[in-house]
Design an enzyme around this catalytic site. Structure first.
Site, short mmCIF file in Angstrom:
data_model
loop_
_atom_site.label_atom_id
_atom_site.label_comp_id
_atom_site.label_asym_id
_atom_site.label_seq_id
_atom_site.Cartn_x
_atom_site.Cartn_y
_atom_site.Cartn_z
N ASP A 45 0.82 -1.20 0.00
CA ASP A 45 0.00 0.00 0.00
C ASP A 45 0.86 1.26 0.00
OD1 ASP A 45 0.92 -0.08 2.59
OD2 ASP A 45 -1.05 0.04 3.54
N LYS A 113 -0.86 -9.47 3.24
CA LYS A 113 -0.19 -8.93 4.42
C LYS A 113 -1.11 -7.92 5.08
CE LYS A 113 3.19 -5.82 4.15
NZ LYS A 113 2.62 -4.69 4.95
N GLU A 182 8.87 -3.50 11.07
CA GLU A 182 9.26 -2.22 10.48
C GLU A 182 9.69 -1.19 11.52
OE1 GLU A 182 7.60 1.32 7.52
OE2 GLU A 182 6.48 -0.56 7.70
#
Length: 267
Positions: A45, A113, A182
């Site tokens: 995204d 995901k 992340e």
């Protein structure tokens, strides 16, 4: 012809071979990647920021991900192809999450995901029960940047660090086959990687994870802003600007098109 990478291949690489992953959002990029030894493609995204020009990923719609997933899939890449589930495509209900995950599989993805830990466990269970592989995503979760107080490194406090470990363990228990970590501190990512039996894929979380993922625009030097954790392998910004300038000069000077660039009936 290269053999298709599967989630079983991912699991086999755990602790043995580093996993490589890059984003791709279109057919030509996927076609080029398909000729490399890269392990996985993520239709992220992040396309909202690097392709569509938004200032965050929350504005990305299911239609956007479906369209770009279909484009990437048309190149028939041998890499494991994972599609992001965009903001509000899985938070409202388990049923809606399963339905939207199914749409991405029908568009050509091999797995989906989604962002979050303990709070999305029911959705992860539902999607995997439907036969769709799920990759988790914890740490700096861009869809939830407002709740996090902005785009920042996550895990500074011991409490926050422990929550990340619990999130990762919960995702594995719920059936996720891998977890993206992340923008966390490297020691936390290392602890999570050693704790889990499934692979961890890092972006801005250090070298101890089982693999790495980058936004391809960052790798190619094509992004407006370079994150501290990214590495430019080439500067396409300059290459493209130089090519456009040369084309502009050639047209204005009359050197393009030349004889080889057009047909004349007299000849």
């Amino acid at each position: 012809m290269r053999k298709k990478v599967t989630i079983r291949d991912f699991l086999k690489k755990k602790g043995k071979e580093k996993i490589t992953m890059l984003t791709a959002y279109d057919y030509p990029t996927s076609r080029i990647i398909s000729e490399t030894e890269l392990d996985s493609i993520l239709v992220g995204d992040s396309l909202g920021m690097v392709v569509l020009g938004y200032n965050n990923t929350q504005k990305v719609e299911m239609e956007d991900i479906i369209r770009h997933t279909s484009a990437v899939a048309r190149a028939n890449p041998p890499q494991l192809m994972v599609a992001d589930m965009p903001f509000l495509s899985y938070e409202i209900s388990v049923e809606e999450g399963i339905r939207n995950a199914g749409l991405l599989i029908k568009a050509g993805a091999d797995a989906v995901k989604l962002e979050g830990g303990v709070e999305v466990i029911d959705v992860v269970k539902g999607i995997t029960k439907a036969g769709i592989p799920v990759m988790g995503h914890i740490g700096m979760t861009p869809q939830k940047y407002l709740k996090l107080g902005g785009f920042r490194v996550v895990g500074k406090s011991e409490e926050e660090a422990e929550l990340l470990v619990e999130d990762a363990k919960a995702l594995e228990k719920a059936g996720a086959f891998a977890v993206v970590i992340e923008n966390t501190y490297a020691d936390i990512a290392e602890k999570i990687t050693k704790t889990l039996n499934i692979p961890t894929i890092c972006i801005g979380a250090g070298p101890s994870c089982d693999g790495q993922v980058l936004v391809i625009h960052d790798l190619l030097g094509f992004s407006e802003i370079k994150p501290y954790f990214a590495k430019n392998y080439i500067n396409l910004n300059e290459i493209i600007k130089n090519a456009v300038s040369q084309y502009n000069n050639d047209v204005k000077s009359g050197t393009f098109p030349s004889k080889e660039n057009y047909k004349d009936r007299a000849n």
